[in-house]
Design an enzyme around this catalytic site. Structure first.
Site, PDB file in Angstrom:
ATOM      1  N   CYS A   1       9.187   2.216  -7.560  1.00  0.00           N
ATOM      2  CA  CYS A   1       7.979   1.386  -7.594  1.00  0.00           C
ATOM      3  C   CYS A   1       8.202   0.120  -8.421  1.00  0.00           C
ATOM      4  O   CYS A   1       7.927  -0.991  -7.966  1.00  0.00           O
ATOM      5  CB  CYS A   1       6.821   2.205  -8.149  1.00  0.00           C
ATOM      6  SG  CYS A   1       5.293   1.278  -8.246  1.00  0.00           S
TER       7      CYS A   1
ATOM      8  N   CYS B   1       6.616  -1.138  -5.123  1.00  0.00           N
ATOM      9  CA  CYS B   1       5.280  -1.711  -5.291  1.00  0.00           C
ATOM     10  C   CYS B   1       5.260  -3.023  -6.081  1.00  0.00           C
ATOM     11  O   CYS B   1       4.606  -3.983  -5.667  1.00  0.00           O
ATOM     12  CB  CYS B   1       4.362  -0.748  -6.043  1.00  0.00           C
ATOM     13  SG  CYS B   1       4.823   0.974  -6.025  1.00  0.00           S
TER      14      CYS B   1
ATOM     15  N   LYS C   1       7.252  -6.034  -4.607  1.00  0.00           N
ATOM     16  CA  LYS C   1       6.583  -6.262  -3.319  1.00  0.00           C
ATOM     17  C   LYS C   1       5.262  -6.993  -3.518  1.00  0.00           C
ATOM     18  O   LYS C   1       4.948  -7.957  -2.813  1.00  0.00           O
ATOM     19  CB  LYS C   1       6.384  -4.901  -2.621  1.00  0.00           C
ATOM     20  CG  LYS C   1       5.748  -4.888  -1.267  1.00  0.00           C
ATOM     21  CD  LYS C   1       4.254  -4.891  -1.236  1.00  0.00           C
ATOM     22  CE  LYS C   1       3.548  -3.727  -1.861  1.00  0.00           C
ATOM     23  NZ  LYS C   1       3.612  -2.495  -1.114  1.00  0.00           N
TER      24      LYS C   1
ATOM     25  N   TYR D   1       4.424   0.665   6.731  1.00  0.00           N
ATOM     26  CA  TYR D   1       3.801  -0.363   5.905  1.00  0.00           C
ATOM     27  C   TYR D   1       4.816  -1.311   5.282  1.00  0.00           C
ATOM     28  O   TYR D   1       4.549  -2.501   5.118  1.00  0.00           O
ATOM     29  CB  TYR D   1       2.854   0.259   4.870  1.00  0.00           C
ATOM     30  CG  TYR D   1       3.504   0.921   3.683  1.00  0.00           C
ATOM     31  CD1 TYR D   1       3.748   0.211   2.514  1.00  0.00           C
ATOM     32  CD2 TYR D   1       3.868   2.268   3.710  1.00  0.00           C
ATOM     33  CE1 TYR D   1       4.337   0.805   1.417  1.00  0.00           C
ATOM     34  CE2 TYR D   1       4.462   2.875   2.624  1.00  0.00           C
ATOM     35  CZ  TYR D   1       4.694   2.140   1.487  1.00  0.00           C
ATOM     36  OH  TYR D   1       5.287   2.744   0.406  1.00  0.00           O
TER      37      TYR D   1
ATOM     38  N   GLU E   1       4.588  -5.303   5.649  1.00  0.00           N
ATOM     39  CA  GLU E   1       4.438  -6.130   4.449  1.00  0.00           C
ATOM     40  C   GLU E   1       5.556  -7.164   4.347  1.00  0.00           C
ATOM     41  O   GLU E   1       5.300  -8.338   4.038  1.00  0.00           O
ATOM     42  CB  GLU E   1       4.429  -5.228   3.208  1.00  0.00           C
ATOM     43  CG  GLU E   1       3.174  -4.358   3.143  1.00  0.00           C
ATOM     44  CD  GLU E   1       3.168  -3.336   2.024  1.00  0.00           C
ATOM     45  OE1 GLU E   1       2.094  -2.791   1.735  1.00  0.00           O
ATOM     46  OE2 GLU E   1       4.230  -3.069   1.424  1.00  0.00           O
TER      47      GLU E   1
ATOM     48  N   HIS F   1     -24.554  -9.579  -2.439  1.00  0.00           N
ATOM     49  CA  HIS F   1     -24.500 -10.681  -1.489  1.00  0.00           C
ATOM     50  C   HIS F   1     -24.144 -11.975  -2.196  1.00  0.00           C
ATOM     51  O   HIS F   1     -24.607 -12.186  -3.327  1.00  0.00           O
ATOM     52  CB  HIS F   1     -25.875 -10.812  -0.811  1.00  0.00           C
ATOM     53  CG  HIS F   1     -25.918 -11.867   0.228  1.00  0.00           C
ATOM     54  ND1 HIS F   1     -25.307 -11.710   1.464  1.00  0.00           N
ATOM     55  CD2 HIS F   1     -26.486 -13.102   0.220  1.00  0.00           C
ATOM     56  CE1 HIS F   1     -25.510 -12.800   2.179  1.00  0.00           C
ATOM     57  NE2 HIS F   1     -26.221 -13.663   1.448  1.00  0.00           N
TER      58      HIS F   1
ATOM     59  N   GLU G   1     -20.334  -5.988   1.305  1.00  0.00           N
ATOM     60  CA  GLU G   1     -21.711  -5.587   1.634  1.00  0.00           C
ATOM     61  C   GLU G   1     -21.819  -5.050   3.059  1.00  0.00           C
ATOM     62  O   GLU G   1     -22.718  -4.272   3.370  1.00  0.00           O
ATOM     63  CB  GLU G   1     -22.692  -6.735   1.409  1.00  0.00           C
ATOM     64  CG  GLU G   1     -22.542  -7.906   2.355  1.00  0.00           C
ATOM     65  CD  GLU G   1     -23.517  -9.048   2.029  1.00  0.00           C
ATOM     66  OE1 GLU G   1     -24.728  -8.778   1.945  1.00  0.00           O
ATOM     67  OE2 GLU G   1     -23.070 -10.202   1.864  1.00  0.00           O
TER      68      GLU G   1
HETATM   69  P1  FAD Z   1      11.057   7.194  -7.669  1.00  0.00           P
HETATM   70  O1  FAD Z   1      10.122   6.190  -8.195  1.00  0.00           O
HETATM   71  O2  FAD Z   1      11.905   6.827  -6.520  1.00  0.00           O
HETATM   72  O3  FAD Z   1      11.973   7.618  -8.900  1.00  0.00           O
HETATM   73  C1  FAD Z   1      13.047   8.489  -8.754  1.00  0.00           C
HETATM   74  C2  FAD Z   1      14.079   8.167  -9.831  1.00  0.00           C
HETATM   75  O4  FAD Z   1      15.026   9.223  -9.878  1.00  0.00           O
HETATM   76  C3  FAD Z   1      14.863   6.895  -9.533  1.00  0.00           C
HETATM   77  O5  FAD Z   1      14.752   6.025 -10.641  1.00  0.00           O
HETATM   78  C4  FAD Z   1      16.288   7.379  -9.330  1.00  0.00           C
HETATM   79  O6  FAD Z   1      17.255   6.471  -9.845  1.00  0.00           O
HETATM   80  C5  FAD Z   1      16.301   8.676 -10.118  1.00  0.00           C
HETATM   81  N1  FAD Z   1      17.293   9.660  -9.658  1.00  0.00           N
HETATM   82  C6  FAD Z   1      17.534  10.058  -8.392  1.00  0.00           C
HETATM   83  N2  FAD Z   1      18.467  11.038  -8.374  1.00  0.00           N
HETATM   84  C7  FAD Z   1      18.814  11.254  -9.676  1.00  0.00           C
HETATM   85  C8  FAD Z   1      19.722  12.143 -10.309  1.00  0.00           C
HETATM   86  N3  FAD Z   1      20.434  13.042  -9.622  1.00  0.00           N
HETATM   87  N4  FAD Z   1      19.849  12.081 -11.662  1.00  0.00           N
HETATM   88  C9  FAD Z   1      19.111  11.189 -12.378  1.00  0.00           C
HETATM   89  N5  FAD Z   1      18.223  10.338 -11.829  1.00  0.00           N
HETATM   90  C10 FAD Z   1      18.070  10.378 -10.498  1.00  0.00           C
HETATM   91  N6  FAD Z   1       3.657   3.055  -3.464  1.00  0.00           N
HETATM   92  C11 FAD Z   1       2.397   2.668  -3.774  1.00  0.00           C
HETATM   93  O7  FAD Z   1       1.621   3.495  -4.256  1.00  0.00           O
HETATM   94  N7  FAD Z   1       1.973   1.389  -3.551  1.00  0.00           N
HETATM   95  C12 FAD Z   1       2.782   0.438  -3.033  1.00  0.00           C
HETATM   96  O8  FAD Z   1       2.372  -0.706  -2.847  1.00  0.00           O
HETATM   97  C13 FAD Z   1       4.111   0.807  -2.707  1.00  0.00           C
HETATM   98  N8  FAD Z   1       4.965  -0.103  -2.193  1.00  0.00           N
HETATM   99  C14 FAD Z   1       6.247   0.244  -1.922  1.00  0.00           C
HETATM  100  C15 FAD Z   1       7.103  -0.706  -1.418  1.00  0.00           C
HETATM  101  C16 FAD Z   1       8.408  -0.386  -1.113  1.00  0.00           C
HETATM  102  C17 FAD Z   1       9.341  -1.440  -0.582  1.00  0.00           C
HETATM  103  C18 FAD Z   1       8.879   0.954  -1.345  1.00  0.00           C
HETATM  104  C19 FAD Z   1      10.318   1.315  -1.040  1.00  0.00           C
HETATM  105  C20 FAD Z   1       8.031   1.907  -1.855  1.00  0.00           C
HETATM  106  C21 FAD Z   1       6.706   1.572  -2.154  1.00  0.00           C
HETATM  107  N9  FAD Z   1       5.812   2.523  -2.649  1.00  0.00           N
HETATM  108  C22 FAD Z   1       4.518   2.151  -2.926  1.00  0.00           C
HETATM  109  C23 FAD Z   1       6.195   3.930  -2.798  1.00  0.00           C
HETATM  110  C24 FAD Z   1       6.518   4.267  -4.263  1.00  0.00           C
HETATM  111  O9  FAD Z   1       7.476   3.361  -4.763  1.00  0.00           O
HETATM  112  C25 FAD Z   1       7.031   5.694  -4.362  1.00  0.00           C
HETATM  113  O10 FAD Z   1       6.116   6.570  -3.720  1.00  0.00           O
HETATM  114  C26 FAD Z   1       7.191   6.126  -5.811  1.00  0.00           C
HETATM  115  O11 FAD Z   1       8.093   5.290  -6.484  1.00  0.00           O
HETATM  116  C27 FAD Z   1       7.672   7.575  -5.868  1.00  0.00           C
HETATM  117  O12 FAD Z   1       7.866   7.961  -7.204  1.00  0.00           O
HETATM  118  P2  FAD Z   1       8.881   9.136  -7.551  1.00  0.00           P
HETATM  119  O13 FAD Z   1       8.714   9.366  -9.021  1.00  0.00           O
HETATM  120  O14 FAD Z   1       8.700  10.263  -6.625  1.00  0.00           O
HETATM  121  O15 FAD Z   1      10.341   8.539  -7.243  1.00  0.00           O
END
Ligand code: FAD
Length: 449
Positions: A42, A47, A50, A176, A180, A438, A443
């Protein structure tokens, strides 16, 4: 430093950090392992950057509109590199804030890639750590199709690395992210082609939003091609052409962006060593308590295949910490009535059932659909007209709102308040009884007949 923790969180993204911090607030000894940048998808490649790009694109549209309000506006120029640098500096500031927050809460941060040794211990770069509880929050990564020349394209991660604006660009995908990116690129002046595999964009969303977004993309100059099954990318002197399976050839492009979905980051995690089940697509199945099949191991966020949104991962993480360390034994995330926004131009917001889903679930006789289409007052003065559309879907005699879909300026900010009401069980009558504000677009939602 002792290598034993009450909680080890694998992944310092949206869900993992929220979970770790809430657990630490309850006094748990917590460790977070992160292989990349703190904040995860994110903050670094999702997010946040973006939305910065979306703001830039929205300003481009506003400059267009300004003449109708009496401003003399010269054809603006845009410096992509300057935008990229300020955006990246903002993201770096956020990375720093995350690191300080963890430090302030005495959370141990280990940089590296975690791999399970067994159900209670993990390895990071040759060091072993044990956790009474271990939570997997490793998120996902963007997919690249297995096609000849696919490597000439970039993913959403690569999009944020572009240090020059591609003049001619193709975005492949219909979700999306594809919508976007296409909107941003077109608004900032790229010749933009959007290719979808099936019929149109945003297939899982309500038909009203799908049509409105497609129309807006076309009106903003995006070439939208449907039913394109990519067969490969050819590169010649830096120019890319995309071949489709039906023989069509698209291009040349300076850049092709694959926005074709995301895969869970479970490769190399050693789940088998801990006996943790993963499904055929690599996701980690969990029950309603975020529990995996292994007693002390939990998973949350994108890696579980749940609704892939930051606030969902955060809410699941906080609630799990409340339950494990805060004595709130029934605390869990209900994966329903989750509002979300597609940052199209103008934005689209959605919550609950689509009309098609509502008809299937309740039957045609049980639902009522209220719609409104209009041009917001903002566009009253000039030739630019960016329409708005709204749809409310109710079910049953009581007319409970089961679906709410908003397209138009301000939809992104509008939805959050309505989401509270709808989650509380609002009926159409409650909307009707609410006095309008309004003049606004919002609204319309309380004056639909
Ligand atoms: P992540 O945020 O992906 O975090 C996972 C972390 O784990 C990463 O930092 C990674 O490096 C780490 N990792 C992975 N494997 C290992 C390992 N073996 N050992 C140690 N670390 C590891 N969501 C919204 O709500 N609004 C938005 O506007 C939005 N826009 C988006 C736009 C784009 C282009 C993208 C790609 C996604 C967007 N999202 C949005 C979705 C949102 O980013 C994800 O749903 C969210 O980040 C998920 O969080 P998470 O904690 O599950 O995983």
């Amino acid at each position: 430093m002792s290598n034993q923790f009450d909680l080890i969180v694998i992944g310092g993204g949206s869900g993992g950090l929220a979970h770790a911090q809430r657990a630490a607030e309850y006094g748990a000894r917590v460790m977070v392992v992160e292989s990349g940048r703190l904040g995860g998808t994110c903050v670094n490649v999702g997010c946040v950057p973006k939305k910065v790009m979306w703001y830039a694109a929205s300003m481009a549209h506003d400059i267009d509109l300004a003449t109708s309000y009496g401003f003399a506006v010269q054809a603006p120029t845009h410096d992509w590199r300057a935008l990229q640098q300020s955006r990246d500096a903002y993201v770096a500031r956020l990375n720093g804030i995350y690191a300080r927050n963890l430090d302030n809460k005495a959370i141990t941060v280990v940089r590296g890639r975690a791999r399970f040794i067994d159900a209670h211990s993990i390895d990071v770069d040759g060091m072993a750590y044990t956790g009474h509880h271990i939570t997997i929050a490793t998120g996902g990564y963007p997919k690249v199709p297995d096609l000849p020349g696919a490597e000439h394209g970039i993913t959403s991660d690569g999009f944020f690395e572009l240090d020059a604006q591609p003049k001619r660009v193709a975005v492949v995908g219909s979700g999306y992210v594809a919508v976007e990116f296409a909107g941003v690129l077109a608004a900032l002046g790229s010749e933009t082609t959007l290719m979808t595999r099936f019929d149109g964009v945003l297939r899982s969303f309500d038909s009203m939003l799908r049509e409105s977004v497609s129309d807006a993309l076309r009106a903003d100059g995006v070439d939208l091609f449907e039913h394109v099954m990519p067969a490969g990318i050819d590169e010649e002197l830096g120019a890319l052409t995309l071949r489709a399976k039906d023989g069509r050839v698209f291009g040349p492009f300076d850049s092709v962006v694959w926005a074709v979905g995301r895969a869970p980051a479970t490769d190399g995690l050693g789940t088998a060593a801990a006996g943790i089940d993963i499904d055929a697509d690599g996701f980690i199945p969990v029950d309603e308590w975020q529990a995996t099949n292994v007693a002390n191991v939990f998973a949350l966020g994108d890696v579980t295949g749940a609704v892939a949104l930051t606030p969902v991962a955060i809410a699941a993480g906080r609630r799990l910490a409340d339950r494990l360390f805060g004595g709130m034994h029934d605390r869990r995330l209900e994966y329903r009535d989750i509002a979300t926004v597609i940052f199209s131009h103008p934005p689209s917001a959605t919550m609950g059932l689509t009309e098609a889903q509502a008809r299937e679930m309740y039957g045609d006789d049980e639902i009522n659909v209220f719609t409104s289409r209009f041009v917001p007052m903002r566009y009253a003065l000039g030739d630019t007209k960016r329409p708005a559309a709204m749809k409310l879907i109710t079910a049953g005699e009581e007319q409970h709102i089961v679906g709410c879909h908003i397209f138009g300026d301000g939809a992104d900010e509008m939805m959050q308040g309505f989401a509270v009401a709808i989650r509380m069980g609002a009926r159409k009558q409650d909307f009707d009884d609410t006095v309008a504000i309004h003049p606004t677009s919002a609204e319309e939602l309380v004056t639909m007949r």
